[in-house]
Design a protein around this motif. Structure first.
Motif, short mmCIF file in Angstrom:
data_model
loop_
_atom_site.label_atom_id
_atom_site.label_comp_id
_atom_site.label_asym_id
_atom_site.label_seq_id
_atom_site.Cartn_x
_atom_site.Cartn_y
_atom_site.Cartn_z
N THR A 1 7.03 7.04 9.14
CA THR A 1 6.74 5.63 9.61
C THR A 1 8.01 4.90 10.01
O THR A 1 8.04 4.08 11.09
CB THR A 1 5.81 5.01 8.50
N VAL A 2 8.77 5.17 9.09
CA VAL A 2 10.09 4.28 9.12
C VAL A 2 10.92 4.78 10.03
O VAL A 2 11.86 4.13 10.77
CB VAL A 2 11.00 4.20 7.93
N VAL B 1 12.59 -1.30 9.80
CA VAL B 1 11.59 -1.46 10.98
C VAL B 1 11.57 -2.75 11.31
O VAL B 1 11.48 -2.92 12.71
CB VAL B 1 10.29 -0.76 10.38
N ASN C 1 -0.02 2.69 2.73
CA ASN C 1 1.10 3.30 3.51
C ASN C 1 0.76 3.66 5.09
O ASN C 1 1.30 3.41 6.09
CB ASN C 1 2.01 4.47 3.04
N TYR D 1 2.44 -1.28 12.18
CA TYR D 1 3.51 -1.27 13.10
C TYR D 1 3.21 -0.45 14.50
O TYR D 1 4.02 -0.62 15.38
CB TYR D 1 4.59 -0.59 12.49
N TYR E 1 10.71 -1.12 4.79
CA TYR E 1 10.28 -1.45 6.06
C TYR E 1 11.26 -2.64 6.49
O TYR E 1 10.70 -3.21 7.58
CB TYR E 1 8.76 -1.73 6.05
#
Length: 305
Positions: free
Chosen positions: A118-119, A287, A146, A153, A284
């Motif tokens: 994700t990051v 991000v 998560n 995102y 995050y």
């Protein structure tokens, strides 16, 4: 929000001086607090001796002991968690991958791998990892959080809110679960999200410092009051850094929503300065910075070793 490694308290005299400065802070309620103020500047946490020693011991056991595949998987996972807690994401990812190869049903490792995807902006791979974690452990509530963040995102707010709601329902008296549900819900309807936030606030413990974060989003306290609350019942630099990591992240999200991207960027950078690597807010913040600066989230470290 995630598990914390114990660290020795440092420079108690400095903390007393810090609290003395905090007691004198005043400001206009309607203006953003200045991040240049000395008490607002986080002192980056150093890697503790215990963490370094634990990594060294786990490495020695892995290389020298005769272990079963399951034992090795557990040790790789444990070392991966240690690496992750000090910001060594690539080394952590390698260990989590090794752990899964040896023990394919290790749900926690899939959860961490999903976070790392994700990051780095690999959302489809992140979804697969979180789905695997939840198939193996349907009650893994942090995998719901998560996965919800990954969906958030990836601009899938309707699906993200489903996961945030699941995460919230597991422990409705947790301020952080209220906040993430709110952040997810605002992407669909800011008015409805705020109304629900105020209802959920009534279930929170008023003695819990994190409740101040929800009170701020509900409009019950000002930004200055929220920042001043960081000084409440401090026990040392560790707790100070953790609170600053959290308060700066959620203030940055608020400023971003209020169309103040420059202030949001300043706060996100202050989040990173705390070095509280294992907190979801620290993970995050990068991000968010990339999003505000129009950068693409990619990480060459995800090329197969």
């Amino acid at each position: 929000m995630l598990s914390k490694l114990s660290r020795a308290l440092k420079r108690p005299a400095k903390m007393l001086a810090l609290l003395a400065v905090l007691a004198t802070v005043t400001g206009c309620a309607m203006q953003p607090a200045s991040p240049a103020a000395s008490w607002l500047t986080p002192e980056p946490l150093a890697v503790s001796y215990r963490t370094e020693l634990a990594i060294a011991r786990l490495t020695e056991i892995l290389y020298r002991a005769e272990l079963t595949d399951e034992q090795s998987a557990r040790l790789y996972y444990d070392r991966g968690v240690m690496y992750d807690s000090v910001g060594l994401r690539s080394l952590a990812r390698l260990d989590f991958t090794r752990a899964i190869r040896l023990k394919p049903d290790l749900a926690d490792a899939y959860n961490f791998i999903g976070i790392h995807y994700t990051v780095s902006g690999y959302f489809e791979q992140a979804f697969e990892a979180f789905d695997s974690a939840l198939e193996l452990a349907p009650d893994h509530d942090f995998a719901y959080l998560n996965r919800g963040i990954a969906l958030y995102y990836a601009d899938r707010p309707d699906l993200a809110l489903v996961d945030f709601e699941q995460f919230y329902q597991t422990k409705p008296n947790d301020p952080y679960r209220v906040l993430w549900r709110y952040l997810g819900a605002t992407a669909l309807s800011a008015t409805d999200a705020r109304a629900v936030l105020k209802q959920q606030l009534t279930l929170l413990n008023t003695e819990d410092w994190a409740t101040n974060l929800v009170r701020f989003y509900a409009g019950m306290i000002t930004e200055t009051q929220l920042l001043n609350s960081v000084a409440e019942q401090l026990t040392g630099p560790q707790l100070l850094a953790e609170r600053l990591c959290e308060v700066y992240f959620y203030l940055a999200k608020w400023h971003d929503a209020e169309q103040r991207p420059e202030q949001a960027l300043r706060y996100y950078k202050m989040v990173l300065a705390t070095n509280v690597f294992e907190f979801v807010e620290h993970r995050y913040a990068r991000v968010e910075i990339a999003r505000l600066q129009g950068e693409t989230l990619t990480d060459d470290a995800f090329a197969e070793p």
